[in-house]
Design a protein around this motif. Sequence first.
Motif, PDB file in Angstrom:
ATOM      1  N   UNK A   1       0.705  -1.059   0.087  1.00  0.00           N
ATOM      2  CA  UNK A   1       0.038   0.059  -0.090  1.00  0.00           C
ATOM      3  C   UNK A   1       0.821   1.216   0.092  1.00  0.00           C
ATOM      4  N   UNK A   2       1.948   1.140   0.842  1.00  0.00           N
ATOM      5  CA  UNK A   2       2.918   2.445   0.841  1.00  0.00           C
ATOM      6  C   UNK A   2       4.236   1.702   0.586  1.00  0.00           C
ATOM      7  N   UNK A   3       4.465   1.711  -0.864  1.00  0.00           N
ATOM      8  CA  UNK A   3       5.859   1.102  -0.974  1.00  0.00           C
ATOM      9  C   UNK A   3       7.076   1.707  -0.238  1.00  0.00           C
ATOM     10  N   UNK A   4       7.097   2.671  -0.018  1.00  0.00           N
ATOM     11  CA  UNK A   4       8.507   3.225   0.648  1.00  0.00           C
ATOM     12  C   UNK A   4       8.494   3.267   2.208  1.00  0.00           C
ATOM     13  N   UNK A   5       7.175   2.766   2.905  1.00  0.00           N
ATOM     14  CA  UNK A   5       7.416   2.767   4.078  1.00  0.00           C
ATOM     15  C   UNK A   5       8.602   2.011   4.744  1.00  0.00           C
ATOM     16  N   UNK A   6       8.951   2.465   6.016  1.00  0.00           N
ATOM     17  CA  UNK A   6       9.990   1.620   6.621  1.00  0.00           C
ATOM     18  C   UNK A   6       9.162   0.874   7.857  1.00  0.00           C
ATOM     19  N   UNK A   7       9.371  -0.459   7.667  1.00  0.00           N
ATOM     20  CA  UNK A   7       8.454  -1.427   8.355  1.00  0.00           C
ATOM     21  C   UNK A   7       9.332  -2.480   8.980  1.00  0.00           C
ATOM     22  N   UNK A   8       9.341  -2.625  10.169  1.00  0.00           N
ATOM     23  CA  UNK A   8       9.724  -3.778  10.962  1.00  0.00           C
ATOM     24  C   UNK A   8       8.876  -4.705  11.833  1.00  0.00           C
ATOM     25  N   UNK A   9       9.034  -5.946  11.666  1.00  0.00           N
ATOM     26  CA  UNK A   9       8.258  -6.836  12.207  1.00  0.00           C
ATOM     27  C   UNK A   9       8.060  -8.270  11.358  1.00  0.00           C
ATOM     28  N   UNK A  10       7.361  -9.194  11.835  1.00  0.00           N
ATOM     29  CA  UNK A  10       7.004  -9.327  13.142  1.00  0.00           C
ATOM     30  C   UNK A  10       7.959  -9.550  14.401  1.00  0.00           C
ATOM     31  N   UNK A  11       7.758  -9.352  15.479  1.00  0.00           N
ATOM     32  CA  UNK A  11       8.503  -9.405  16.847  1.00  0.00           C
ATOM     33  C   UNK A  11       8.371 -10.999  17.078  1.00  0.00           C
ATOM     34  N   UNK A  12       9.040 -12.040  16.724  1.00  0.00           N
ATOM     35  CA  UNK A  12       8.941 -13.320  17.331  1.00  0.00           C
ATOM     36  C   UNK A  12       8.816 -13.344  18.759  1.00  0.00           C
ATOM     37  N   UNK A  13       9.274 -12.663  19.415  1.00  0.00           N
ATOM     38  CA  UNK A  13       9.349 -12.654  20.888  1.00  0.00           C
ATOM     39  C   UNK A  13       7.842 -12.454  21.399  1.00  0.00           C
ATOM     40  N   UNK A  14       6.921 -12.039  20.798  1.00  0.00           N
ATOM     41  CA  UNK A  14       5.581 -11.614  20.940  1.00  0.00           C
ATOM     42  C   UNK A  14       4.503 -12.411  20.205  1.00  0.00           C
ATOM     43  N   UNK A  15       5.086 -13.360  19.454  1.00  0.00           N
ATOM     44  CA  UNK A  15       4.218 -14.129  18.712  1.00  0.00           C
ATOM     45  C   UNK A  15       2.969 -14.934  19.726  1.00  0.00           C
ATOM     46  N   UNK A  16       3.481 -15.759  20.659  1.00  0.00           N
ATOM     47  CA  UNK A  16       2.605 -16.474  21.313  1.00  0.00           C
ATOM     48  C   UNK A  16       1.801 -15.639  22.024  1.00  0.00           C
ATOM     49  N   UNK A  17       1.987 -14.542  22.605  1.00  0.00           N
ATOM     50  CA  UNK A  17       1.210 -13.677  23.224  1.00  0.00           C
ATOM     51  C   UNK A  17       0.225 -13.040  22.232  1.00  0.00           C
ATOM     52  N   UNK A  18       0.617 -12.662  21.234  1.00  0.00           N
ATOM     53  CA  UNK A  18      -0.447 -12.045  20.229  1.00  0.00           C
ATOM     54  C   UNK A  18      -1.412 -13.091  19.575  1.00  0.00           C
ATOM     55  N   UNK A  19      -1.020 -14.334  19.578  1.00  0.00           N
ATOM     56  CA  UNK A  19      -1.792 -15.419  19.050  1.00  0.00           C
ATOM     57  C   UNK A  19      -2.958 -15.895  20.060  1.00  0.00           C
ATOM     58  N   UNK A  20      -2.548 -15.673  21.273  1.00  0.00           N
ATOM     59  CA  UNK A  20      -3.294 -16.005  22.548  1.00  0.00           C
ATOM     60  C   UNK A  20      -4.485 -14.975  22.634  1.00  0.00           C
ATOM     61  N   UNK A  21      -4.034 -13.634  22.260  1.00  0.00           N
ATOM     62  CA  UNK A  21      -4.954 -12.544  22.414  1.00  0.00           C
ATOM     63  C   UNK A  21      -5.971 -12.696  21.220  1.00  0.00           C
ATOM     64  N   UNK A  22      -5.508 -13.022  20.270  1.00  0.00           N
ATOM     65  CA  UNK A  22      -6.418 -13.259  19.134  1.00  0.00           C
ATOM     66  C   UNK A  22      -7.554 -14.246  19.236  1.00  0.00           C
ATOM     67  N   UNK A  23      -6.812 -15.633  19.920  1.00  0.00           N
ATOM     68  CA  UNK A  23      -7.594 -16.875  20.119  1.00  0.00           C
ATOM     69  C   UNK A  23      -8.483 -16.456  20.987  1.00  0.00           C
ATOM     70  N   UNK A  24      -8.347 -15.275  22.022  1.00  0.00           N
ATOM     71  CA  UNK A  24      -9.281 -15.036  22.994  1.00  0.00           C
ATOM     72  C   UNK A  24     -10.471 -14.440  22.465  1.00  0.00           C
ATOM     73  N   UNK A  25     -10.351 -13.588  21.301  1.00  0.00           N
ATOM     74  CA  UNK A  25     -11.710 -13.228  20.673  1.00  0.00           C
ATOM     75  C   UNK A  25     -12.567 -14.268  20.124  1.00  0.00           C
ATOM     76  N   UNK A  26     -12.145 -15.602  20.096  1.00  0.00           N
ATOM     77  CA  UNK A  26     -12.938 -16.360  19.401  1.00  0.00           C
ATOM     78  C   UNK A  26     -13.539 -17.549  20.229  1.00  0.00           C
ATOM     79  N   UNK A  27     -13.158 -17.284  21.576  1.00  0.00           N
ATOM     80  CA  UNK A  27     -13.573 -18.281  22.467  1.00  0.00           C
ATOM     81  C   UNK A  27     -14.948 -18.198  22.939  1.00  0.00           C
TER      82      UNK A  27
END
Length: 157
Positions: free
Chosen positions: A131-157
């Motif tokens: 969408x923004x070809x010149x954007x400076x982007x860093x991610x994902x942060x693997x250190x937070x993958x499990x936490x983010x996965x569980x937060x999203x899973x919580x939305x569908x429980x």
Amino acid sequence: MPITDVDLAHLRRCADLAEEALRDGDEPFGSLLVHRGDVVFEDRNRVKDGDATQHPEFAIARWAVGRLSPRERAEATVYTSGEHCPMCSAAHGWVGLGRIVYAASSAQLVDWLAEWGVDPAPVAPLPITDVVPDAVVDGPAEELADRMRELHRGRFR
């Protein structure tokens, strides 16, 4: 640019905001804007009442354009729990915000949703730089993958 310890600290705050959103019955996304080392704005998802534009990344763009000069916006960094959707990427590009650092990618979220049998979102999950070809982007942060996965899973429980 690699994700630093300072970046991770900000991303952890984004995850806290995402958790706050989830506790309030909303989708688990949180974001903040850092300028010259200071957090100048933070927000979380607020779409539960039906306005799908109430993403924190979009709120950052609106806030920044009214309070920061173009140069200050370009110097600022957006931290977010999840990679921008196309709407938020476009807003980021249009107002000229700087670097984006995210905890979980759109691709990760798409995979998690598919694994849980959740229908895909109505908008294509494009990478920010599509969408923004010149954007400076860093991610994902693997250190937070499990936490983010569980937060999203919580939305569908």
